[in-house]
Design a protein around this motif. Structure first.
Motif, short mmCIF file in Angstrom:
data_model
loop_
_atom_site.label_atom_id
_atom_site.label_comp_id
_atom_site.label_asym_id
_atom_site.label_seq_id
_atom_site.Cartn_x
_atom_site.Cartn_y
_atom_site.Cartn_z
N LEU A 1 0.70 -1.06 -0.16
CA LEU A 1 0.12 -0.09 0.01
C LEU A 1 0.94 1.24 -0.09
N ILE A 2 2.03 1.27 0.96
CA ILE A 2 2.80 2.57 0.91
C ILE A 2 3.44 2.82 -0.63
N ARG A 3 3.96 1.43 -1.10
CA ARG A 3 4.54 1.59 -2.35
C ARG A 3 3.53 2.31 -3.34
N ARG A 4 2.46 1.77 -3.36
CA ARG A 4 1.74 2.22 -4.65
C ARG A 4 1.40 3.58 -4.12
N VAL A 5 0.93 4.10 -3.13
CA VAL A 5 0.53 5.27 -2.74
C VAL A 5 1.70 6.15 -3.42
N GLU A 6 2.72 5.90 -3.09
CA GLU A 6 3.93 6.83 -3.28
C GLU A 6 4.38 6.81 -4.86
N GLU A 7 4.19 5.62 -5.48
CA GLU A 7 4.15 5.68 -7.02
C GLU A 7 3.26 6.64 -7.49
N GLN A 8 1.98 6.49 -7.12
CA GLN A 8 1.01 7.56 -7.44
C GLN A 8 1.28 8.92 -7.20
N LEU A 9 2.05 9.22 -5.90
CA LEU A 9 2.42 10.59 -5.77
C LEU A 9 3.48 11.01 -6.62
N SER A 10 4.28 10.25 -6.95
CA SER A 10 5.29 10.67 -7.61
C SER A 10 5.02 10.73 -9.15
N GLY B 1 7.34 11.18 5.76
CA GLY B 1 6.28 10.59 6.67
C GLY B 1 5.39 9.86 6.13
N HIS B 2 4.84 9.78 5.00
CA HIS B 2 3.73 9.05 4.45
C HIS B 2 3.74 7.60 4.79
N GLY B 3 4.88 6.63 4.79
CA GLY B 3 5.08 5.34 5.16
C GLY B 3 4.45 5.26 6.55
N HIS C 1 8.65 14.02 -0.16
CA HIS C 1 9.95 13.32 0.04
C HIS C 1 9.32 11.91 0.10
N LEU C 2 9.78 11.11 -0.86
CA LEU C 2 9.06 9.70 -0.86
C LEU C 2 10.06 8.61 -0.05
N TYR C 3 9.22 7.73 0.38
CA TYR C 3 9.88 6.57 1.29
C TYR C 3 10.10 5.39 0.61
N ILE C 4 10.03 5.37 -0.80
CA ILE C 4 10.12 4.05 -1.40
C ILE C 4 11.44 3.50 -1.31
#
Ligand SMILES: Cc1ncc(C[n+]2csc(CCOP(=O)(O)OP(=O)(O)O)c2C)c(N)n1
Length: 316
Positions: A7-16, A57-59, A29-32
């Motif tokens: 979930l964290i990965r997919r949210v951040e890929e979307q944000l990117s 902090g999203h993750g 600032h991504l947590y990937i």
């Protein structure tokens, strides 16, 4: 844990992608690459336990059970955001989940967590407080102060240093002397180093730290060695004139991807079948699609609220 990491990965890929498309009003600032740390730690926590986080902090927010839709709406600057669009990416917080906040001030979460741990000790219900912070933050004086006070007062606190090898554009070796774990050891609290890309190791180290803290045994320190795969922030491509990391370095860490690694482990130990993990991936993709649509559909934040929401007795 697999689902939370995915979930964290997919949210951040979307944000990117959203950042590249010019949809975000601010930087992210991504947590990937670091997902195993937040997830391995938060798996042990309930909504009553507190976490404080960083500019990345999203993750942590999602690992602690925060809602992806309201988090994304916050990052999009919408009224439907978890902080009504007033905080943005670096200030996502949800007190109902024990998420006392991401923070744009490097190291600031440390002292805030000491306060939460002190409160937890006073109410005697076995709650704990966890601070996530970077290797750069470990060079701030507040780190030593927090180690000192939490050990002296035997607080139910867990320090989680995410050593991702870089502080902005400086390699750790140019700004950090010695080993960070040795700084903690000097204060006498149980201190350990784990592979932060191995969710099982993070989970195991945290199990011990949380059990100790809940039973009145005081604070612990965990240093998780990991790596951020994306840049310090997504916008850096627009202002950096040269790359500061070699492609070989980044590629080497891509090959140690914590999610791919856990998937492999789950399959080889027969704890899960490929079809089950694929179903989780599909569920996550759908959830993020819905979160993203919710975020996009919201009205823009009401800037007239900005001063009204500043103080603690006001609605937030
Ligand atoms: C007190 C303070 N000093 C400097 C900055 C600028 N700054 C933002 S992130 C960062 C690097 C932090 O590195 P680290 O703690 O290792 O976290 P990472 O970005 O690697 O996750 C710096 C210096 C800041 N936000 N706050």
């Amino acid at each position: 844990m697999y689902e939370r990491m995915a979930l964290i990965r997919r949210v951040e890929e979307q944000l990117s992608a959203d950042f590249k498309a010019g949809k975000l009003p601010g930087g992210v600032h991504l947590y990937i690459g670091q997902e195993a740390v937040a997830v391995g730690v938060c798996e042990h926590l309930s909504d009553e336990d507190k976490i404080a986080s960083t500019h990345r902090g999203h993750g942590h927010f999602l690992a602690k059970g925060g809602d992806p839709g309201t988090m994304m709406a916050e990052i999009y600057g919408k009224r439907t955001g978890i902080c009504q669009g007033m905080g943005g990416s670096m200030h996502v917080a949800d007190f109902s989940k024990g998420i006392i906040g991401a923070n744009g001030i490097v190291g600031a979460g440390l002292a805030i967590t000491v306060g939460a741990a002190w409160a937890a000790k006073m109410d005697g219900k076995g709650r704990v407080a966890v601070c996530f912070f970077g290797d750069g933050a470990a060079n701030q004086g507040v780190f030593m102060e927090s180690l000192n006070v939490s050990t002296l007062w035997n607080l139910p606190m867990i320090f989680v240093c995410e050593h991702n090898m870089w502080s902005e554009f400086s390699p750790a070796a140019t700004v950090t002397s010695g080993e960070i774990v040795d700084r903690a050891r000097a204060f006498g609290l149980p201190s350990t180093v784990v592979d932060g890309n191995d969710v099982t190791s993070v989970w195991q180290a945290t199990a011990e730290a949380v059990a100790l803290a809940r039973s009145g045994g005081g604070p612990s320190f965990i240093e998780a060695k990991t790596y951020r795969i994306h840049g310090h922030l997504e916008a850096e491509v627009h202002f950096l004139s040269s790359t500061y990391r070699t492609e070989e370095e980044v590629q080497g860490w891509r090959e140690r991807d914590p999610i791919a690694r856990f998937r492999k482990e789950l399959l080889s130990s027969s704890m899960a079948q490929a079809g089950e993990l694929d179903a989780i991936d599909a569920r996550v993709r759908q959830r993020v699609l819905e979160a993203s649509e919710f975020a996009e559909a919201g009205e823009a934040a009401d800037e007239g609220l900005v001063f009204d929401l500043m103080f603690v007795d006001q609605q937030c």
